[in-house]
Enzyme design. Sequence first.
Site, PDB file in Angstrom:
ATOM      1  N   LYS A  40       3.030  -4.295   1.776  1.00 39.60           N
ATOM      2  CA  LYS A  40       2.542  -2.928   2.020  1.00 39.60           C
ATOM      3  C   LYS A  40       3.745  -2.052   2.361  1.00 39.60           C
ATOM      4  O   LYS A  40       4.675  -2.503   3.056  1.00 39.60           O
ATOM      5  CB  LYS A  40       1.564  -2.965   3.192  1.00 39.60           C
ATOM      6  CG  LYS A  40       0.959  -1.614   3.581  1.00 39.60           C
ATOM      7  CD  LYS A  40      -0.092  -1.815   4.689  1.00 39.60           C
ATOM      8  CE  LYS A  40      -0.751  -0.487   5.057  1.00 39.60           C
ATOM      9  NZ  LYS A  40      -1.769  -0.676   6.113  1.00 39.60           N
ATOM     10  N   SER A  54      -6.269   1.228   5.366  1.00 38.52           N
ATOM     11  CA  SER A  54      -5.126   1.823   4.725  1.00 38.52           C
ATOM     12  C   SER A  54      -4.399   0.889   3.760  1.00 38.52           C
ATOM     13  O   SER A  54      -3.599   1.347   2.956  1.00 38.52           O
ATOM     14  CB  SER A  54      -4.143   2.326   5.761  1.00 38.52           C
ATOM     15  OG  SER A  54      -3.706   1.279   6.575  1.00 38.52           O
ATOM     16  N   SER A  80      -7.627  -1.833   8.874  1.00 36.66           N
ATOM     17  CA  SER A  80      -6.928  -1.582   7.610  1.00 36.66           C
ATOM     18  C   SER A  80      -6.548  -2.777   6.766  1.00 36.66           C
ATOM     19  O   SER A  80      -6.008  -2.594   5.684  1.00 36.66           O
ATOM     20  CB  SER A  80      -5.664  -0.761   7.894  1.00 36.66           C
ATOM     21  OG  SER A  80      -6.054   0.550   8.272  1.00 36.66           O
TER      22      SER A  80
END
Lengths: 484, 101, 510
Positions: free
Chosen positions: C82, C157, C181
Site C-alpha cells: 500500500k 482505505s 481499512s
Amino acid sequence: MEWEIVIGLETHTQLATESKIFSSSSTRFGAAPNTQANEIDMALPGSLPVLNRGAVECAIRFGLAIGAHIAPRSVFARKNYFYPDLPKNYQISQFELPVVQGGSLRFFVGDQEHTVNLTRAHLEEDAGKSLHENFTGPHGESSTGIDLNRAGTPLLEIVSEPEMRSAAEAVAYARTLHGLVMWLGICDGNMQEGSFRCDANVSVRPKGQAEFGTRCEIKNLNSFRFLERAIQYEARRQIELIEDGGTVRQETRLYDADRDETRSMRSKEDSDDYRYFPDPDLPPLAITADWVERVRAELPELPGAKRQRFETELGLTAYDAAQLTMDRAYADYFEQAAAQLPQGQAKLAANWILGELSASLNRDETGIAQSRVAPASLAALIARIIDGTVSNKIARDVFAAMWAGEHDGDPDAIIEARGLKQISDSGAIGSMIDEVLAANPAIVEQYRAGKDKAFNSLVGQIMKAAKGKANPQQVNQLLKEKLG
Amino acid sequence: MAITDQDVARIAHLARIALSPEDAERTRRELNGILGLIEQLQAVDTQGVEPMAHPLSAHQEISLRLREDKAEPGNETQRSALMANAPATAQGLFLVPTVIE
Amino acid sequence: MSTMPLHTEFDSIEALGAALRQGKVSALELADSALDAIQAQSGLNAFLHVDAELTRAQARAADDLLGQGRGGSLTGIPIAHKDVFVTRGWRTTAASKMLADYTSPFDATVVSLLEQAGAVSLGKLNCDEFAMGSGNENSAFGPARNPWDADAVPGGSSGGSAAAVAAGLVMAATGTDTGGSVRQPAALCGVSGIKPTYGTVSRFGMVAFGSSLDQAGPLARHARDLLELLDPISAFDQRDATSLPDCDGAANQPGRVRAQFDAAVAAQQEGGAKPLQGLRIGVPAEFFNEGLSPEVAQAVEAALQTYESLGARRVEISLPRTRLSIPAYYVIAPAEASSNLSRYDGVRYGHRTASYGDLADMTSRSRAEGFGPEVLRRILVGTYVLCHGYYDAYYLQAQRIRRLIAQDFQQAFADHCDVIMGPVTPSVAKRIGENRDDPTADWLADVYTLGVSLAGLPAMSIPCGFSSSQKPLPIGLQLIGNYFREGQLLAIADRFQQATDWHQRKPEQQ
C-alpha cells in the site's frame, strides 16, 4: 507610588547527552549544516521518536539536586505550532505531567540569602536554527536558510515561581542555576553556544497589592548581563506606561542589546493555541524508585550539602560557603587546599581563593582548572602566614611570584630568595621601635595628647623601616608597651 | 454549539490551510454537520473513567521503552539523500521565504 | 482472452513457494507475468507506481537464493505494498498530491522485513489519500475499482491492495487498518484480510494517520496465505516506541503467530467431525441493527450456521457502546491526523505552491493545494477538537469512551466468548461516485469496525457470500479475537475456509 517588580524565569538548558532526545543523531556543536539530522530530525514521512535514556537521567539528577519530586509517571505531549525550524510543526514537550515537580534553589544576593521555589522542570526537544543570511529562493525571493542540526537536542526547561523581586535577584538565581547544572554534569553551560537560555517573565504591581500585574515574556536572553539589563528596562517601561495612564499588554518581547531596550515580538493573546495532547507515539514514561535511588547514589556531593559542610565542619561563613560551591572546580580546589591546613584555618584558604586567586584568574581570563598555583602550593603559602614566616601583606607578593612561576612556584624558595621572612624577634622589633620613637618626638607627643592617628603613623614608619617585614601584631603590641 | 465564520478562520489559520470564501463557507457547513455527529459524546457519563491513550492500556501496563544514549555519526552523503526531496536548498540548508520577527 | 498471471495457477503461497524451491517456476517468470497482468488490468487503477526494473532486480535476487537452495517460505512470492509504506526506489505518495514526487531515503520496517524474507514487490498500491476514506475514492490519482464490478468501489482505505489481490495481480498485499481499512476492502473485494493487535507490527515507515490506531495488516486469498505474510512482520521494532516487546509472555518475534496457529489447528484436528467443539462465538446484538442490509445479514447468519455445524456454539453478547465508536473514532483519528500531517508544509519535501508571498502564505497555499477535501476536512475537525476549551469535552471525552469500549470487549471475552463474529460492513460495495455530498454518510458505515480499532484488538475479514445483484458483490464475515490471538483467529478462519469455497471464487475478467 511604590512599585514592586515580579519576576519568574524559564530556563532552557541543553542537556549534555551524546545523542538527541528522540533520535540517535549527535548533539555535538559546530557541524556542517544538516549533517547531524537524520530522518527523524527532519520529520520525514514514517519517522517515529524514541526517547533517550540519558536525557531522563539528567532530569532525575537535576530533580534530586533541587529537592524536587520525581514523577513516577510523566507524559510527553505535542505542542502544536508552525515554524520552519520545527520540522514536525509540533514540538514534543511535556505539559500536564512533567518529569520534575517542585523543588527550590538557595542563593545569595550580596550577602542576603534567598530561596526561590521551582514550579517544575520538564524534558522537550530543541528546534533547529534559522540563518537569516540573505539567501535567494527559487523565485528570487529573499530567503532564510534552515539548519536542523540543533533540532531534537534534549532540553530541560526549568520554571521558577514568580518569586524574584529584582533584576539582581534574577541574575543571582540564574548564575546559581547555571553553576548547578554544570556541577551536575548535565549541561556544559556554554551560553555563547546557546546551551543555557533564559526567558524572563516580568510584571509590576503597586507595593502591597496582592494580585499580579500583566506580565510580558522576554525571550532568549543568553547572557547574565543581558538578563539584568532587559529586566531593568522592561520593569521601567511597564511602570512608566502605567504611570502615564496606559495598560500593559500581555506579549512576548525580545531584548535588543544594541539599543538596550525590549521590543514587542508578538502578542501572547494572539499567539497560537498550542492544542497540547499526549503524544500517541510515546507511552507514559515510568521512573521507578530503584532508578531514582541508583541516580542518587551516583550523584556527586551536591552544592547544598557541600555548602552545609563548609559552614559547619570547616567554619566558613554562609556567604563564603555559597560562593565556593557555585562551581564544582572551585569547591574541589578549596577542599584540597583546606585539607593541607591545620584544623580551623580553612577560612584563610577561602579568603585567598575568593580574593587573590580569583583576581589572578580573572586577569588571565582563565578558569580555575588552569590555575597557575595548585591547591597544595596555596596551602603551603598560607601555612607560612599561620606560622608567622610572612605577613598577609607580604604573602601577596609571594603569591604573585608563584603565579609568575618564579622558583617553580615554591613559596619557601621565593621567600628565601627575596629575603621576605617576617621579623618576629621582639628584640629586633624593639630596637626598630626605639629608633623610630627617638626620631619622631613630635608624633609621640601627639599620641600622648590623645591623637590615635599618631599611633598608626608610628606603625607606618616602623613597617617602612622594617621594609614591611615586621610582624604587625608584635609591632602593635610592643609599640603600645613602649609608649606606655 | 454552532461553528461560526470566525471559528473556521481561526481553525484554518491554526492548521495553516488557505481557504477561499467558498471553501470556508462549505467547510463551516460541513463542520457543523460533523459536530452534530460528535456531540453525542458529551451526553455520556464518564465519571471516574481515565482517558485511554494507548489501546492496550486496558489489557496491560504500557510504559515508555528507552534508547541507550549513543550517537550515530552523520555526514554530507547522508545529508544529500535526506534532503533530496527538498523544494529549495542552498549550501546544505533548507530555504524558506524570510520570516521577519 | 485475458492474461491471468502465472502465480494464480497456485492455490497458496505454500504451494507456490514449494514450486519455486523445486525450480518448477522462477521468481523472474512470476514477476514478468505479474507485470504484464498489472498492465493489462490497468483499468482497475490498483497500482500507483510500477517499476519493472526494481521488481526484476528483486526477482533475480530471489532466484539467486533459490538457486543456492536458500529459499524460504516467501522467496520469490509476488506481493505489493500500500502506498503509505515508505520505500526506497519506488515513490511513496500516500495517494496525495502533497507527496506526488516524494521518494523516501529509507524503507518501512514492514517493507524491509518482507524484502529480507525474499518476497518480490510489484510496486505501490492505490489507496485513499493518507489512508482517510473507505472507498479509495479519495485518491488524488483516481479511484481504484472493484474487480467484481468496475463501477463499484473496492473499499478503502486499502482499496488498491484488496483489488490487486482479488484480481489476482499479486499473491498478497500489505495494507493498513486504522478504523477498518484492511477489513472493509477485503470484505468488499471478496478476499481475506487481518488487522493484528496494536503494537505487534511496527509502524516505523508507515505514513502516519491516527497513531494510536494505525496497524499494518496483509490481504490475501485465504487465512493460510495471511499467515505467511503476518508472521514475518509480527516483530518487536525498537524504532517504534509503541511496538510491544512481548505478547502476554511470548516474545513478539517471527514464529509467535505461526506457533499459535499450528497449535490451534492441531487442537482442531483432535475434534474430528466437530473440530471447533468448545468454541464460543459471541454475536453482538448491536451489530444486527436496522442499518444492516438483509443480504449481508443473511450471509453472516449462514456463516454462523456453518460455524455451528463445525461444533462451535453461538452466544448472544452485547457491546453496548457500539454506536458511540463512531463519534469517538472521528474525534480521536482526525485529532491525531491533524498533528501528524502538520509536517507537510512544503519546506523539506512535498508539494510547494508555485507562487507565494510570505512564509505563512507559502505554507497555507501548499497545504490547501496538496491535500484533498477529505484530508482537509479531517485536519480541520481534528484541529478544532484539540482547541483550548474543546479538548476536554471532545478529545478527552472520546478517550474515556474509548476505554469503556475496550472494557466492553474485555467483559465479553472474559465472561462469554472466545471470539466475536459479525458483519464487516452494513452493505456491499456502493457505486463509484455515489453519495459524495455527505461526508459523514461513509463514516456511519464504519460502525462494525471502529470499536475494534479503538480497543486495539486483532480482527479479520473473510469472504462469506455474495449479493444477489446482477453483478454479484462479495460479503465479508468479521472475526474479532482477544489481544495477541492472531494465530487462533487465523486458525478459526482457516477451518471455515476448509468447509466453504467463498474464498476461491474469482471475479470474471473485465
